[in-house]
Write an enzyme that holds these catalytic residues in place. Structure first.
Site, PDB file in Angstrom:
ATOM      1  CG  PHE A   1     -76.914 -38.754  75.485  1.00 10.72           C
ATOM      2  CD1 PHE A   1     -76.391 -38.078  76.564  1.00 10.72           C
ATOM      3  CD2 PHE A   1     -77.461 -38.018  74.439  1.00 10.72           C
ATOM      4  CE1 PHE A   1     -76.404 -36.695  76.613  1.00 10.72           C
ATOM      5  CE2 PHE A   1     -77.483 -36.635  74.475  1.00 10.72           C
ATOM      6  CZ  PHE A   1     -76.937 -35.972  75.568  1.00 10.72           C
TER       7      PHE A   1
ATOM      8  CG  ASP B   1     -57.083 -21.764  60.728  1.00 13.62           C
ATOM      9  OD1 ASP B   1     -57.388 -20.565  60.907  1.00 13.62           O
ATOM     10  OD2 ASP B   1     -56.730 -22.215  59.632  1.00 13.62           O
TER      11      ASP B   1
ATOM     12  CD  GLU C   1     -60.175 -18.951  67.291  1.00 13.83           C
ATOM     13  OE1 GLU C   1     -60.236 -18.053  68.177  1.00 13.83           O
ATOM     14  OE2 GLU C   1     -59.810 -18.750  66.122  1.00 13.83           O
TER      15      GLU C   1
ATOM     16  CE1 TYR D   1     -60.687 -28.054  72.277  1.00 19.11           C
ATOM     17  CE2 TYR D   1     -61.254 -27.329  70.052  1.00 19.11           C
ATOM     18  CZ  TYR D   1     -60.922 -28.338  70.943  1.00 19.11           C
ATOM     19  OH  TYR D   1     -60.828 -29.623  70.501  1.00 19.11           O
TER      20      TYR D   1
ATOM     21  CB  CYS E   1     -30.083 -14.822  22.201  1.00 16.54           C
ATOM     22  SG  CYS E   1     -30.467 -16.565  21.945  1.00 16.54           S
TER      23      CYS E   1
ATOM     24  CB  CYS F   1     -31.462 -20.942  24.434  1.00 14.63           C
ATOM     25  SG  CYS F   1     -30.426 -19.881  23.427  1.00 14.63           S
TER      26      CYS F   1
HETATM   27  S1  IVH Z   1     -55.677 -15.016  72.217  1.00 12.04           S
HETATM   28  C1  IVH Z   1     -55.983 -10.420  72.275  1.00 12.04           C
HETATM   29  N1  IVH Z   1     -55.432 -17.653  71.982  1.00 12.04           N
HETATM   30  O1  IVH Z   1     -56.069 -16.013  66.664  1.00 12.04           O
HETATM   31  C2  IVH Z   1     -55.724 -11.862  72.209  1.00 12.04           C
HETATM   32  N2  IVH Z   1     -56.215 -16.412  70.120  1.00 12.04           N
HETATM   33  O2  IVH Z   1     -54.560 -14.003  65.187  1.00 12.04           O
HETATM   34  C3  IVH Z   1     -56.188 -12.592  71.017  1.00 12.04           C
HETATM   35  N3  IVH Z   1     -56.748 -17.747  68.158  1.00 12.04           N
HETATM   36  O3  IVH Z   1     -58.433 -13.435  66.941  1.00 12.04           O
HETATM   37  C4  IVH Z   1     -56.670 -13.931  71.242  1.00 12.04           C
HETATM   38  N4  IVH Z   1     -56.216 -19.717  69.023  1.00 12.04           N
HETATM   39  O4  IVH Z   1     -59.302 -15.862  66.822  1.00 12.04           O
HETATM   40  C5  IVH Z   1     -55.782 -16.484  71.381  1.00 12.04           C
HETATM   41  N5  IVH Z   1     -55.170 -19.959  71.887  1.00 12.04           N
HETATM   42  C6  IVH Z   1     -55.531 -18.822  71.300  1.00 12.04           C
HETATM   43  C7  IVH Z   1     -55.995 -18.776  69.967  1.00 12.04           C
HETATM   44  C8  IVH Z   1     -56.330 -17.534  69.412  1.00 12.04           C
HETATM   45  C9  IVH Z   1     -56.675 -19.077  67.952  1.00 12.04           C
HETATM   46  C10 IVH Z   1     -57.166 -16.754  67.143  1.00 12.04           C
HETATM   47  C11 IVH Z   1     -58.172 -15.731  67.633  1.00 12.04           C
HETATM   48  C12 IVH Z   1     -57.519 -14.394  67.367  1.00 12.04           C
HETATM   49  C13 IVH Z   1     -56.545 -14.734  66.306  1.00 12.04           C
HETATM   50  C14 IVH Z   1     -55.395 -13.732  66.241  1.00 12.04           C
END
Ligand code: IVH
Length: 486
Positions: A37, A118, A184, A234, A422, A437
């Protein structure tokens, strides 16, 4: 090589590199070695250096560009980036499911289940390019949901983000050439550990968790640093013409995959609460081995038509919900330590905490077990502590947190030498962890014995709760009853 030969070779190298980037960073299935690569990349860089007129914005060599001159520009989102409502139990999911069915009327209700990654949500904007395809034109943070920051220079360095989409792919899906992808951005655990090793070597305090590290990285003004941090994007939403596209969430995820985006493979169709809970249980099992952090599962009504019927509350769609895992930890402040006396006279220290939402409830106290525990953890009043709560388990203080944002406390806790209830002397037997106690008439012992006696798992006496037991003990109860063991 003649000029047209060079141009052809450059195009061929780009196509090959994009293909292998896709295999490696999106599908996780590399087909050639790193050395092979790198050799292609090196050749492309050499040719582009000799023929700067051939350089294009979407060339794989152009991921790391110049830094933004004046920091990050503010950008208003095409439609707000909302949040999600949370559920913490099967009952809460069932309530939500019921509401969805009520509001949906005769429209179809099917759900997709996805992992709740997350990280940080980001919006990617694509615009028509000269070749008939689409070019990444901007990457924007969520910000306050209405206005985010333009972090395009950093987003371009994330190799699972395509810099351009070829015309064939757009045509096949009949997707307009101007569209937006939302998803995300996460920092994988391996990248997080590498970052913290680096910070330790440099004498810097460690980053608290991958999410914070990803947030800090995306706000860095130096794209080459971002490129090194190996963030992953993602994708989960596609918007075109100002609305979600195409007809439903499953179709959206398939379309995003076809466009070359990385879509999380752990997803499913669930139509009953039981199926949702099964998906949650599987996700909890997979959690430790995914290589990135998740904090729950997101359930979305699949059909866009049904989503539209359900609509939104102020901050979240009614058609989606986040089921949050319960075993969670959070950092809060140890404000004080209080001693309580149990039915055997045992003195138990309780942590008085700045209230914090953890594992689905607000926690303001946690047990500290005994004097040894406080000693072993080296707890000082005013310390920042990590508190954990799993399911129905009592909150626990796990550790002291110490970094730039969390300075140590300054007051040592001294164990009382007399019973706080007490006033009698307390004793600690040889080899015992607990102070007790030993006053047979201690009102706390009476109250706690009574409470225990009436408790659900013991005699289950309705009407013998805390207020009654308090009354008895403060009135100096007779002591004649068999339940009075004072
Ligand atoms: S849908 C209006 N899908 O969770 C719809 N959110 O607590 C909102 N998040 O702000 C997003 N994985 O940053 C969606 N598979 C997923 C998610 C996801 C993580 C986060 C996202 C959102 C927060 C809400």
């Amino acid at each position: 090589m003649t000029e047209p030969d060079v141009a052809r070779r450059v195009e061929k190298l780009r196509d090959e590199i994009r293909h292998h980037e896709h295999l490696y960073y999106v599908l996780d299935k590399p087909a050639i070695s790193d050395a092979e690569f790198d050799a292609r990349m090196k050749e492309l860089k050499r040719l582009e250096a000799a023929h700067p007129e051939l350089v294009t914005a979407d060339s794989p060599t152009q991921r790391v560009g110049g830094k933004p001159a004046e920091g990050f520009r503010k950008v208003r989102h095409s439609r707000p980036m909302l949040s999600l409502d949370n559920a913490y139990s099967e009952e809460e999911l069932a309530d939500w499911n019921r509401r969805v069915h009520e509001l949906a009327g005769n429209l179809p209700v099917e759900y997709t289940a996805e992992l709740k990654l997350d990280g940080l949500s980001v919006a990617l904007h694509y615009q028509p390019d000269e070749a008939g395809g689409a070019l990444l034109s901007a990457g924007v943070t969520r910000g306050d949901g209405q206005v985010g920051e333009d972090i395009t220079t950093n987003i371009r360095t994330i190799r699972s983000v395509p810099l351009s989409i070829p015309p064939e792919k757009l045509q096949k899906l009949r997707l307009p050439r101007e569209f937006e992808v939302r998803g995300e951005c996460v920092m994988p655990e391996a990248a997080f550990e590498r970052l913290n090793e680096e910070r330790e070597r440099e004498g810097l305090p460690p980053a608290v968790n991958p999410r914070n590290a990803a947030a800090g990285t995306l706000r860095t003004l130096e794209p080459s640093i971002v490129a090194n941090r190996r963030l992953v994007f993602y994708a989960y939403f596609l918007l075109a013409g100002g609305d979600y596209w195409p007809q439903g969430q499953t179709a959206t995820l398939d379309a995003l995959t076809a466009l070359g985006f990385r879509v999380n493979p752990h997803r499913g169709r669930v139509d009953t609460v039981a199926a949702m809970m099964k998906f949650v249980a599987e996700a909890e099992k997979q959690r430790a081995t995914l290589g990135y952090e998740i904090d729950g599962v997101v359930l979305k009504v699949d059909a866009h038509a049904t989503q539209q019927r359900l609509g939104y509350t102020g901050r979240a769609p009614r058609w989606a919900i986040a089921y949050k895992f319960t075993a969670e930890s959070a950092v809060t402040r140890l404000e004080d330590i209080m001693i309580t006396v149990g039915r055997s006279g045992k003195l138990t220290p309780t942590a008085m905490l700045t209230p914090i939402f953890v594992g689905g409830v607000t926690v303001s106290r946690a047990t500290l077990h005994n004097a040894d525990f406080i000693e072993r953890k080296g707890l000082l009043i005013g310390d920042w502590v990590r508190v954990e709560r799993g399911g129905d388990v009592i909150p626990k203080v796990v550790e002291v947190v110490e970094d730039a944002d969390h300075p140590r406390g300054n007051r040592r806790f001294s164990y009382p030498s007399i019973c706080p209830e007490c006033g009698n002397a307390v004793v600690r037997e040889e080899g015992e962890a607990d102070w007790r106690c030993v006053n047979a008439d201690c009102p706390a012992k009476l109250r706690e014995s009574l409470l225990h006696f009436g408790a659900r798992g013991v005699m289950n006496i309705e009407g013998l709760g805390e207020p009654q037991c308090n009354n008895c003990s403060s009135a100096g109860w007779c002591g004649a009853s068999p339940i009075c063991i004072g």
